[in-house]
Design a protein around this motif. Sequence first.
Motif, short mmCIF file in Angstrom:
data_model
loop_
_atom_site.label_atom_id
_atom_site.label_comp_id
_atom_site.label_asym_id
_atom_site.label_seq_id
_atom_site.Cartn_x
_atom_site.Cartn_y
_atom_site.Cartn_z
N GLU A 173 40.37 33.49 106.57
CA GLU A 173 39.42 34.47 107.44
C GLU A 173 39.18 35.75 106.59
O GLU A 173 39.98 36.77 106.89
N MET A 174 38.39 35.53 105.85
CA MET A 174 38.26 36.98 104.82
C MET A 174 37.57 38.14 105.03
O MET A 174 37.78 39.15 104.81
N ASP A 175 36.76 37.84 106.35
CA ASP A 175 36.40 39.16 107.21
C ASP A 175 37.55 39.97 107.69
O ASP A 175 37.66 41.15 107.29
N PHE A 176 38.26 39.25 108.46
CA PHE A 176 39.55 39.98 108.82
C PHE A 176 40.48 40.50 107.69
O PHE A 176 41.24 41.46 107.86
N HIS A 177 40.61 39.65 106.73
CA HIS A 177 41.47 40.02 105.66
C HIS A 177 40.96 41.30 104.93
O HIS A 177 41.57 42.17 104.52
N ARG A 178 39.66 41.57 104.74
CA ARG A 178 38.94 42.63 104.22
C ARG A 178 39.32 44.02 105.01
O ARG A 178 39.79 44.99 104.49
N TYR A 179 39.10 43.66 106.36
CA TYR A 179 39.38 44.99 107.16
C TYR A 179 40.89 45.17 107.21
O TYR A 179 41.36 46.47 107.32
N ALA A 180 41.72 44.40 107.16
CA ALA A 180 43.16 44.57 106.90
C ALA A 180 43.45 45.24 105.41
O ALA A 180 44.33 46.33 105.69
N GLY A 181 42.77 44.82 104.55
CA GLY A 181 42.92 45.47 103.37
C GLY A 181 42.50 46.85 103.39
O GLY A 181 43.15 47.74 102.77
N TYR A 182 41.71 47.26 104.03
CA TYR A 182 40.86 48.64 104.26
C TYR A 182 42.16 49.53 104.89
O TYR A 182 42.30 50.57 104.44
N ALA A 183 42.54 48.82 105.87
CA ALA A 183 43.53 49.67 106.76
C ALA A 183 44.86 49.88 105.61
O ALA A 183 45.49 50.78 105.72
N MET A 184 45.35 48.78 104.83
CA MET A 184 46.29 48.84 103.88
C MET A 184 46.00 50.02 102.84
O MET A 184 46.68 50.89 102.55
N VAL A 185 44.56 50.14 102.47
CA VAL A 185 44.43 51.25 101.52
C VAL A 185 44.44 52.70 102.03
O VAL A 185 44.87 53.70 101.49
N CYS A 186 43.84 52.77 103.25
CA CYS A 186 44.10 54.05 103.95
C CYS A 186 45.73 54.53 104.21
O CYS A 186 45.80 55.71 103.84
N LEU A 187 46.33 53.64 104.41
CA LEU A 187 47.84 53.91 104.73
C LEU A 187 48.65 54.24 103.44
O LEU A 187 49.58 55.05 103.18
N VAL A 214 46.04 46.47 96.20
CA VAL A 214 44.68 46.82 96.67
C VAL A 214 43.67 46.96 95.63
O VAL A 214 42.55 46.59 95.88
N LEU A 215 43.90 47.49 94.40
CA LEU A 215 42.85 47.65 93.55
C LEU A 215 42.28 46.43 92.96
O LEU A 215 41.21 46.05 92.61
N THR A 216 43.36 45.43 92.81
CA THR A 216 42.71 43.93 92.39
C THR A 216 42.15 43.49 93.30
O THR A 216 41.16 42.47 93.22
N GLY A 217 42.39 43.54 94.67
CA GLY A 217 41.74 42.95 95.87
C GLY A 217 40.26 43.74 95.90
O GLY A 217 39.37 42.82 96.30
N LEU A 218 40.15 44.89 95.65
CA LEU A 218 38.87 45.52 95.69
C LEU A 218 37.74 44.83 94.59
O LEU A 218 36.64 44.64 94.88
N PHE A 219 38.37 44.48 93.33
CA PHE A 219 37.52 43.93 92.57
C PHE A 219 37.58 42.39 92.39
O PHE A 219 36.58 41.87 91.48
N ALA A 220 38.27 41.73 93.17
CA ALA A 220 38.36 40.12 92.89
C ALA A 220 37.29 39.67 93.91
O ALA A 220 36.46 39.93 94.34
N ILE A 221 37.21 38.26 92.87
CA ILE A 221 36.14 37.16 93.54
C ILE A 221 36.61 35.86 93.54
O ILE A 221 37.57 35.57 92.48
N ASP A 222 36.16 35.05 94.58
CA ASP A 222 36.84 33.59 94.56
C ASP A 222 36.11 32.61 93.36
O ASP A 222 35.00 33.18 92.94
N VAL A 223 36.69 31.64 93.16
CA VAL A 223 36.09 30.78 92.04
C VAL A 223 34.76 30.29 92.39
O VAL A 223 33.97 30.00 91.44
N ASP A 224 34.24 30.24 93.67
CA ASP A 224 32.85 29.64 93.88
C ASP A 224 32.00 31.13 94.03
O ASP A 224 30.75 30.91 93.86
N GLY A 225 32.36 32.18 93.84
CA GLY A 225 31.62 33.31 93.79
C GLY A 225 31.20 33.96 95.16
O GLY A 225 30.41 34.38 95.41
#
Length: 219
Positions: free
Chosen positions: A38-52, A116-127
Amino acid sequence: MKKTQLIHTKVWDWPVRIIHWAWVLLFGLLWLTAENDEMDFHRYAGYAMVCLLVFRIYWGFKGSNTAKFSYFVESPISTWRYAKERQNQPVQTKLGHNPLGAYSILLVLALLVGQVLTGLFAIDVDGWEAGPLNHYVSFETGRLCATWHEYLFNTLLGWLVLHVCAIAYYYWGKKQNLLLPMLSGKTTHIQNAMFKPAHLKHYIIGLVIISVLLWLMLR
């Protein structure tokens, strides 16, 4: 000889407590969303983590006295001395984190920053799925970030297990409840321990910082 009087005193302000428990919830949410793709939700939760995380680092310089790095982080020599003498000091004489706990906080903050930094720049194997800043790096760098993103998560998971074990040890072994102060903001402590709240302007500045950050990430 006069006995040290124990009283209830404030130890944690509401930003520290909210961030602490929000991190717990977000950690579980990030884990579940990643496992279920659920990468959309994962991304939004990551944004919240960055802010906190940004707010907590800011609060480490401008927050209440017990939240400040300058208050609870001591030199390695002082920390080593505390570790050797702690058995002879059944009552802690300082509000907030002890010297050993301080380095644990610095470790988890460092791990979260890396996560959070690695998550901001990461990409999956399929791109197909990528962090919002992935377009600034090559595919190979993005894959390396994804690998380290997973490594750091597993390290954080190990730290969390140790953290829970430490809380259990303090509760049953030393008869100290570390969870209650993080819920109520108060602890039983020595009479001369003083809590100094942050100025209102620092609350406002902190909220402005994370509001701007959130706007930049969501636009």
